[in-house]
Structure formats: structure tokens, C-alpha cells
Scaffold this motif. Structure first.
Motif, PDB file in Angstrom:
ATOM      1  N   LEU A 160      36.040 -22.389 -57.683  1.00 57.99           N
ATOM      2  CA  LEU A 160      34.611 -22.548 -57.369  1.00 57.99           C
ATOM      3  C   LEU A 160      34.112 -21.394 -56.512  1.00 57.99           C
ATOM      4  CD1 LEU A 160      31.997 -24.215 -57.435  1.00 57.99           C
ATOM      5  CD2 LEU A 160      32.865 -25.507 -55.476  1.00 57.99           C
ATOM      6  N   THR A 161      34.897 -21.001 -55.500  1.00 58.45           N
ATOM      7  CA  THR A 161      34.442 -19.922 -54.622  1.00 58.45           C
ATOM      8  C   THR A 161      34.375 -18.585 -55.375  1.00 58.45           C
ATOM      9  OG1 THR A 161      36.704 -19.734 -53.776  1.00 58.45           O
ATOM     10  CG2 THR A 161      35.148 -20.971 -52.436  1.00 58.45           C
ATOM     11  N   CYS A 162      35.279 -18.365 -56.305  1.00 57.24           N
ATOM     12  CA  CYS A 162      35.228 -17.128 -57.111  1.00 57.24           C
ATOM     13  C   CYS A 162      33.994 -17.116 -58.009  1.00 57.24           C
ATOM     14  CB  CYS A 162      36.483 -16.979 -57.971  1.00 57.24           C
ATOM     15  SG  CYS A 162      37.933 -16.530 -57.023  1.00 57.24           S
ATOM     16  N   VAL A 163      33.676 -18.264 -58.591  1.00 56.82           N
ATOM     17  CA  VAL A 163      32.485 -18.361 -59.442  1.00 56.82           C
ATOM     18  C   VAL A 163      31.229 -18.091 -58.608  1.00 56.82           C
ATOM     19  CG1 VAL A 163      31.049 -19.985 -60.766  1.00 56.82           C
ATOM     20  CG2 VAL A 163      33.525 -19.890 -61.158  1.00 56.82           C
ATOM     21  N   LEU A 164      31.156 -18.701 -57.424  1.00 60.64           N
ATOM     22  CA  LEU A 164      29.978 -18.514 -56.558  1.00 60.64           C
ATOM     23  C   LEU A 164      29.882 -17.054 -56.104  1.00 60.64           C
ATOM     24  CD1 LEU A 164      30.226 -21.765 -54.405  1.00 60.64           C
ATOM     25  CD2 LEU A 164      28.642 -21.318 -56.287  1.00 60.64           C
ATOM     26  N   LEU A 183      28.072 -19.661 -49.711  1.00 63.82           N
ATOM     27  CA  LEU A 183      28.920 -20.764 -50.175  1.00 63.82           C
ATOM     28  C   LEU A 183      30.205 -20.278 -50.856  1.00 63.82           C
ATOM     29  CD1 LEU A 183      26.160 -23.113 -51.663  1.00 63.82           C
ATOM     30  CD2 LEU A 183      27.338 -23.374 -49.471  1.00 63.82           C
ATOM     31  N   SER A 184      30.348 -18.963 -51.031  1.00 61.91           N
ATOM     32  CA  SER A 184      31.486 -18.441 -51.796  1.00 61.91           C
ATOM     33  C   SER A 184      32.735 -18.227 -50.945  1.00 61.91           C
ATOM     34  CB  SER A 184      31.100 -17.118 -52.472  1.00 61.91           C
ATOM     35  OG  SER A 184      31.005 -16.074 -51.510  1.00 61.91           O
ATOM     36  N   ASP A 185      32.677 -18.596 -49.689  1.00 65.67           N
ATOM     37  CA  ASP A 185      33.843 -18.480 -48.817  1.00 65.67           C
ATOM     38  C   ASP A 185      34.450 -19.864 -48.571  1.00 65.67           C
ATOM     39  OD1 ASP A 185      35.247 -16.698 -46.512  1.00 65.67           O
ATOM     40  OD2 ASP A 185      34.856 -18.739 -45.808  1.00 65.67           O
ATOM     41  N   PRO A 186      35.757 -20.016 -48.736  1.00 66.11           N
ATOM     42  CA  PRO A 186      36.383 -21.341 -48.597  1.00 66.11           C
ATOM     43  C   PRO A 186      36.153 -21.991 -47.235  1.00 66.11           C
ATOM     44  CG  PRO A 186      37.947 -19.759 -49.508  1.00 66.11           C
ATOM     45  CD  PRO A 186      36.734 -18.972 -49.116  1.00 66.11           C
ATOM     46  N   VAL A 187      36.202 -21.196 -46.160  1.00 69.85           N
ATOM     47  CA  VAL A 187      36.016 -21.762 -44.820  1.00 69.85           C
ATOM     48  C   VAL A 187      34.579 -22.281 -44.663  1.00 69.85           C
ATOM     49  CG1 VAL A 187      35.972 -21.251 -42.351  1.00 69.85           C
ATOM     50  CG2 VAL A 187      37.814 -20.358 -43.768  1.00 69.85           C
ATOM     51  N   SER A 213      35.620 -16.931 -32.768  1.00 76.17           N
ATOM     52  CA  SER A 213      34.751 -15.783 -33.053  1.00 76.17           C
ATOM     53  C   SER A 213      34.501 -15.629 -34.556  1.00 76.17           C
ATOM     54  CB  SER A 213      35.367 -14.496 -32.497  1.00 76.17           C
ATOM     55  OG  SER A 213      36.644 -14.300 -33.073  1.00 76.17           O
ATOM     56  N   THR A 214      35.536 -15.902 -35.340  1.00 77.96           N
ATOM     57  CA  THR A 214      35.386 -15.839 -36.802  1.00 77.96           C
ATOM     58  C   THR A 214      34.428 -16.925 -37.268  1.00 77.96           C
ATOM     59  OG1 THR A 214      37.672 -15.088 -36.926  1.00 77.96           O
ATOM     60  CG2 THR A 214      36.660 -15.812 -38.984  1.00 77.96           C
ATOM     61  N   MET A 215      34.561 -18.116 -36.659  1.00 74.31           N
ATOM     62  CA  MET A 215      33.682 -19.221 -37.051  1.00 74.31           C
ATOM     63  C   MET A 215      32.235 -18.911 -36.674  1.00 74.31           C
ATOM     64  SD  MET A 215      34.102 -21.786 -38.880  1.00 74.31           S
ATOM     65  CE  MET A 215      32.648 -22.567 -39.602  1.00 74.31           C
ATOM     66  N   SER A 216      32.039 -18.228 -35.563  1.00 77.26           N
ATOM     67  CA  SER A 216      30.678 -17.831 -35.179  1.00 77.26           C
ATOM     68  C   SER A 216      30.048 -16.958 -36.259  1.00 77.26           C
ATOM     69  CB  SER A 216      30.697 -17.050 -33.857  1.00 77.26           C
ATOM     70  OG  SER A 216      31.103 -17.892 -32.818  1.00 77.26           O
ATOM     71  N   HIS A 217      30.861 -16.065 -36.803  1.00 75.10           N
ATOM     72  CA  HIS A 217      30.374 -15.217 -37.906  1.00 75.10           C
ATOM     73  C   HIS A 217      30.007 -16.080 -39.113  1.00 75.10           C
ATOM     74  CE1 HIS A 217      30.263 -12.371 -41.201  1.00 75.10           C
ATOM     75  NE2 HIS A 217      31.229 -13.045 -41.772  1.00 75.10           N
ATOM     76  N   HIS A 218      30.895 -17.010 -39.471  1.00 72.73           N
ATOM     77  CA  HIS A 218      30.637 -17.872 -40.631  1.00 72.73           C
ATOM     78  C   HIS A 218      29.358 -18.699 -40.424  1.00 72.73           C
ATOM     79  CE1 HIS A 218      34.169 -16.861 -42.844  1.00 72.73           C
ATOM     80  NE2 HIS A 218      35.031 -17.416 -42.014  1.00 72.73           N
ATOM     81  N   LEU A 219      29.173 -19.198 -39.203  1.00 71.24           N
ATOM     82  CA  LEU A 219      27.980 -20.004 -38.922  1.00 71.24           C
ATOM     83  C   LEU A 219      26.715 -19.148 -39.019  1.00 71.24           C
ATOM     84  CD1 LEU A 219      29.277 -22.193 -35.949  1.00 71.24           C
ATOM     85  CD2 LEU A 219      28.777 -22.958 -38.277  1.00 71.24           C
ATOM     86  N   ARG A 220      26.826 -17.897 -38.601  1.00 71.18           N
ATOM     87  CA  ARG A 220      25.672 -16.997 -38.705  1.00 71.18           C
ATOM     88  C   ARG A 220      25.307 -16.757 -40.173  1.00 71.18           C
ATOM     89  NH1 ARG A 220      25.054 -11.631 -39.178  1.00 71.18           N
ATOM     90  NH2 ARG A 220      27.233 -11.134 -38.786  1.00 71.18           N
ATOM     91  N   VAL A 221      26.329 -16.542 -41.021  1.00 71.66           N
ATOM     92  CA  VAL A 221      26.071 -16.328 -42.454  1.00 71.66           C
ATOM     93  C   VAL A 221      25.386 -17.560 -43.058  1.00 71.66           C
ATOM     94  CG1 VAL A 221      27.152 -15.943 -44.721  1.00 71.66           C
ATOM     95  CG2 VAL A 221      27.987 -14.695 -42.720  1.00 71.66           C
ATOM     96  N   LEU A 222      25.877 -18.740 -42.695  1.00 70.48           N
ATOM     97  CA  LEU A 222      25.284 -19.989 -43.203  1.00 70.48           C
ATOM     98  C   LEU A 222      23.847 -20.164 -42.694  1.00 70.48           C
ATOM     99  CD1 LEU A 222      28.346 -22.407 -42.796  1.00 70.48           C
ATOM    100  CD2 LEU A 222      27.346 -21.642 -44.968  1.00 70.48           C
ATOM    101  N   ARG A 223      23.637 -19.850 -41.419  1.00 66.29           N
ATOM    102  CA  ARG A 223      22.295 -19.993 -40.824  1.00 66.29           C
ATOM    103  C   ARG A 223      21.318 -19.005 -41.456  1.00 66.29           C
ATOM    104  NH1 ARG A 223      20.333 -16.999 -36.813  1.00 66.29           N
ATOM    105  NH2 ARG A 223      22.372 -16.346 -36.043  1.00 66.29           N
ATOM    106  N   GLU A 224      21.747 -17.758 -41.610  1.00 67.11           N
ATOM    107  CA  GLU A 224      20.846 -16.733 -42.150  1.00 67.11           C
ATOM    108  C   GLU A 224      20.531 -16.963 -43.633  1.00 67.11           C
ATOM    109  OE1 GLU A 224      21.865 -13.119 -39.013  1.00 67.11           O
ATOM    110  OE2 GLU A 224      22.619 -12.946 -41.069  1.00 67.11           O
ATOM    111  N   ALA A 225      21.424 -17.670 -44.322  1.00 68.74           N
ATOM    112  CA  ALA A 225      21.159 -18.001 -45.733  1.00 68.74           C
ATOM    113  C   ALA A 225      20.238 -19.210 -45.852  1.00 68.74           C
ATOM    114  CB  ALA A 225      22.470 -18.282 -46.458  1.00 68.74           C
ATOM    115  N   ILE A 259      21.282 -22.355 -45.024  1.00 66.60           N
ATOM    116  CA  ILE A 259      22.065 -23.548 -45.358  1.00 66.60           C
ATOM    117  C   ILE A 259      22.174 -24.507 -44.178  1.00 66.60           C
ATOM    118  CG2 ILE A 259      24.375 -24.343 -46.062  1.00 66.60           C
ATOM    119  CD1 ILE A 259      24.500 -21.747 -47.761  1.00 66.60           C
ATOM    120  N   ILE A 260      22.284 -23.944 -42.978  1.00 63.68           N
ATOM    121  CA  ILE A 260      22.347 -24.809 -41.796  1.00 63.68           C
ATOM    122  C   ILE A 260      21.265 -24.417 -40.790  1.00 63.68           C
ATOM    123  CG2 ILE A 260      24.834 -25.264 -42.000  1.00 63.68           C
ATOM    124  CD1 ILE A 260      25.293 -23.253 -39.712  1.00 63.68           C
TER     125      ILE A 260
END
Lengths: 109, 109
Positions: free
Chosen positions: A14-18, B21-25, B52-64, B66-67
Motif C-alpha cells: 500500500l505504501t509503495c502504491v501511495l 500517507l506513503s510512509d509506514p510510520v 525528533s523523527t516523529m516530529s518530522h512525520h507529524l509536520r509532514v502530516l500537518r502540512e498535508a 491530514i492532522i
């Protein structure tokens, strides 16, 4: 004759498709392929990128399971694996195509 | 108090949403948030990555888009913008969540 490797439907991620659909050039290509409905030569769909860049994009789409590429003589022919994607991840591919806003897909490079 | 910037729904980009959404985490985090249904402190959902990595992931989600993240006292609270996403790109977010195969979401890093 070049043989292309393709994942089987149960190997789709799924992540590769996205990820494969998250690029404007790839998404635009896939949308055009969906509109044309039948198998197309790889170069038949106009793209705003260099041939080498498009080869990379086609590889990403093929490795994600979104398109199938086969050779016939000197041509490479491309088709969507829509039914397999729909069976594996119901609604995902179809809803993405419906959501494509052509204004969002800017020409790149 | 930290103020987070969020795109309005008409600023959402389909390719940015798909990329986020294309990242597993990130996909795993979003799925957990969807299961919990109500607003959550940012650290409430266990993730296999450094803060710190999660902060990056949350920023990507927020800027898209999604959250949404808001601060309350010393806490940052996170919620999904599911209704806005559904209105902007019907079926996309919902079908992705339905398609999430927990076995696909490997622990990373």
C-alpha cells in the motif's frame, strides 16, 4: 527482447502504491492511461519530463504494481493493473483517480 | 504557546496527501488516531521512531492537511481532519485506511 519484472498482486505494498501516485508527473501519466483505457506505447502519452526521467517514473509505477509493461517487437506497451489494484486495495486507486484535480498537476522540470 | 500552521481545505494537494500517507510510520500513526477517534496528545501513540523523527512525520502530516495540532497548556493535541479530507478528495482517505494491512506496516529505524 527486454523482459520487465512485475510484482504479483499479493506482493503489492500500500505504501509503495501511495508513493508511486504521490508524484504529479506519475499521477498525470496514470490518469491519461486510465482515460485511454487500452494498452499504449510508453511514449504515446506526452509528459513534461525528459525521456530518462520518464523511464524512472515508469519503473516506479511498474515496481509498485500500477502498470504492466511488455515488449512487442521494438515497442514497449503499457497498461494499468486497475483490476488487480482494486481487488487488493478496494477503492484506493479508483478514488485517487476521481480526485485528481488537473489544476493540481503542474508541469515539472 | 506554540501556534501550528495548517493549510485550509482548499489548499490541500492530492499528491501531498498521498506522499504523507506513503510512509509506514505515518500511515500507522494515522490509523491509530482514526481508531482512537478523539483528540490525542502527540506522544500518546507509540511509534517505533525517535521523538525528533516523529516530529518530522507529524509536520509532514500537518502540512498535508491530514492532522490538526493545537497546544493546550504544555501539551500538543492531535486530531485527524477526516471530514475535510473526505470532502476534498472523496473516498481517498477512507479507502486508504480500510486498505491498511497491519502486516505491511513494518517497524522502522
Amino acid at each position: 527482447m527486454k523482459q520487465y519484472q512485475h510484482p504479483t498482486a499479493d506482493q503489492f505494498s500500500l505504501t509503495c502504491v501511495l508513493h508511486a501516485l504521490s508524484d504529479p508527473v506519475r499521477l498525470n501519466y496514470v490518469q491519461c492511461l486510465a482515460t485511454l483505457t487500452c494498452e499504449q506505447p510508453c511514449g504515446a502519452i506526452a509528459t513534461p519530463v525528459a525521456k530518462s526521467t520518464m523511464s524512472h517514473h515508469l519503473r516506479v509505477l511498474r515496481e509498485a504494481g500500477i502498470i504492466r509493461i511488455r515488449t512487442e517487437g521494438t515497442h514497449s506497451l503499457t497498461s494499468l493493473r486497475w483490476d488487480e489494484l482494486e481487488a487488493r486495495f478496494p477503492g484506493v486507486f479508483t478514488s485517487v483517480l476521481k480526485a485528481v484535480d488537473k489544476n493540481v498537476l503542474v508541469e515539472e522540470e
